[in-house]
Design a protein around this motif. Sequence first.
Motif, short mmCIF file in Angstrom:
data_model
loop_
_atom_site.label_atom_id
_atom_site.label_comp_id
_atom_site.label_asym_id
_atom_site.label_seq_id
_atom_site.Cartn_x
_atom_site.Cartn_y
_atom_site.Cartn_z
N VAL A 1 0.83 -1.20 0.00
CA VAL A 1 0.00 0.00 0.00
C VAL A 1 0.87 1.25 0.00
O VAL A 1 0.64 2.17 -0.78
N ASN A 2 1.86 1.32 0.86
CA ASN A 2 2.82 2.43 0.89
C ASN A 2 4.09 2.00 0.16
O ASN A 2 4.56 0.86 0.34
N GLN A 3 4.63 2.88 -0.65
CA GLN A 3 5.81 2.53 -1.45
C GLN A 3 7.12 2.85 -0.75
O GLN A 3 8.18 2.41 -1.20
N ALA A 4 7.07 3.63 0.33
CA ALA A 4 8.27 3.91 1.12
C ALA A 4 8.07 3.32 2.51
O ALA A 4 7.04 3.55 3.15
N ALA A 5 9.05 2.57 2.98
CA ALA A 5 8.92 1.92 4.28
C ALA A 5 8.85 2.97 5.40
O ALA A 5 9.47 4.03 5.32
N ALA B 1 -7.62 1.90 3.03
CA ALA B 1 -6.78 1.49 4.15
C ALA B 1 -6.29 2.71 4.91
O ALA B 1 -6.03 3.77 4.32
N THR B 2 -6.19 2.57 6.22
CA THR B 2 -5.57 3.59 7.06
C THR B 2 -4.59 2.91 8.00
O THR B 2 -4.71 1.72 8.29
N TRP B 3 -3.62 3.68 8.47
CA TRP B 3 -2.67 3.17 9.45
C TRP B 3 -2.00 4.32 10.17
O TRP B 3 -2.09 5.47 9.76
N THR B 4 -1.34 4.02 11.27
CA THR B 4 -0.63 5.01 12.06
C THR B 4 0.87 4.85 11.88
O THR B 4 1.41 3.76 12.09
N GLN B 5 1.51 5.92 11.48
CA GLN B 5 2.98 5.94 11.41
C GLN B 5 3.52 6.38 12.75
O GLN B 5 3.11 7.41 13.30
N ALA B 6 4.43 5.62 13.32
CA ALA B 6 5.07 5.98 14.58
C ALA B 6 6.24 6.93 14.29
O ALA B 6 7.13 6.61 13.49
N LEU B 7 6.25 8.09 14.94
CA LEU B 7 7.29 9.09 14.72
C LEU B 7 8.41 8.94 15.74
O LEU B 7 8.33 8.13 16.66
N LYS B 8 9.45 9.75 15.56
CA LYS B 8 10.61 9.64 16.45
C LYS B 8 10.27 10.06 17.88
O LYS B 8 10.76 9.49 18.84
N THR B 9 9.43 11.09 18.02
CA THR B 9 9.00 11.51 19.34
C THR B 9 8.16 10.41 19.97
O THR B 9 7.26 9.88 19.31
N PRO B 10 8.44 10.02 21.21
CA PRO B 10 7.67 8.94 21.84
C PRO B 10 6.17 9.20 21.81
O PRO B 10 5.72 10.31 22.09
N TRP C 1 -2.29 7.86 8.18
CA TRP C 1 -2.18 7.79 6.73
C TRP C 1 -3.41 7.10 6.13
O TRP C 1 -4.02 6.24 6.77
N PHE C 2 -3.70 7.47 4.88
CA PHE C 2 -4.82 6.90 4.14
C PHE C 2 -4.37 6.57 2.72
O PHE C 2 -3.58 7.30 2.12
N ALA C 3 -4.88 5.47 2.19
CA ALA C 3 -4.62 5.12 0.79
C ALA C 3 -5.83 4.39 0.24
O ALA C 3 -6.59 3.77 0.98
N ARG C 4 -5.98 4.45 -1.08
CA ARG C 4 -7.10 3.77 -1.70
C ARG C 4 -6.67 3.06 -2.97
O ARG C 4 -5.70 3.45 -3.65
#
Length: 269
Positions: free
Chosen positions: A70-74, A96-105, A111-114
């Motif tokens: 779904v996402n082309q960049a890891a 599809a949706t998902w949560t990207q974990a960032l560097k800050t705790p 994110w959303f994609a179709r």
Amino acid sequence: MKYLSFIALLLVSLSCTAHEAHTRHAASQLAVSVAIDETGKLWRASVHDGFVQVDSSVDLGKTFGKPVKVNQAAMKIGADGEARPKISVLGSNIYATWTQALKTPYAGYIWFARSIDGGRSFEKPYIVHTDRAEITHRFDALNVASDGKITVTWIDKRDLLAAKAASKKYDGAAIYYAVSTDAGKTFAPEQKLADSSCECCRIVTTNKPDGTTVALWRHVFESNERDHMIAEIPSKAPALGGKQEAAPRRATFGHWVIDGCPHHGAALA
């Protein structure tokens, strides 16, 4: 007696750190979400090596076809406990949706994609919220109504940080949502549904017969009671020129007093 005292201190320590432990992203990526389309095909969203992938089964999960990225960049993706990629199907469109974990705790982006070709490929994903502060935007929920309206809800801490900056009291986090009425091409700017949600329990959504989207989440009531709140999501928020305002109502009365997140959301149908 010394042994019992040690156990008591250990339990206190675990209680104090319970919320923080629950909001860490675990190494395990076993969490998946599934959906069944109108033909009976089973769709699955999972995470592998930094990629959300979608595959399908025509034999009720005995076998699955080749997964599509779904996402082309890891990226680092939330795929543990109450956080997991979401999937919904309407006709030949796969969302599809998902949560990207960032560097800050404990910080994240939603994110959303179709896919508009029946899951053969996915268009370039994007972040659904306009706020790009490196704060908590996590525990996304995806709802696709029968009329095609897409609603994404999540837990958001922008109001908590604003309250702290103003030296004001604020319990928990907040529930925010964004709506798309063009099959996921774009989302309207996000709106707040409610203040003082619990920090790390899933949000669950469903639709009333007329298509209205309803959300249920764990809430922080007075005296630190962690019960559930329910609300209809306005079809057009006041900030977008509408007149309807959200009217959250208490849904459960367990009166569970705990200074920490139970890390277990509800179910709704």
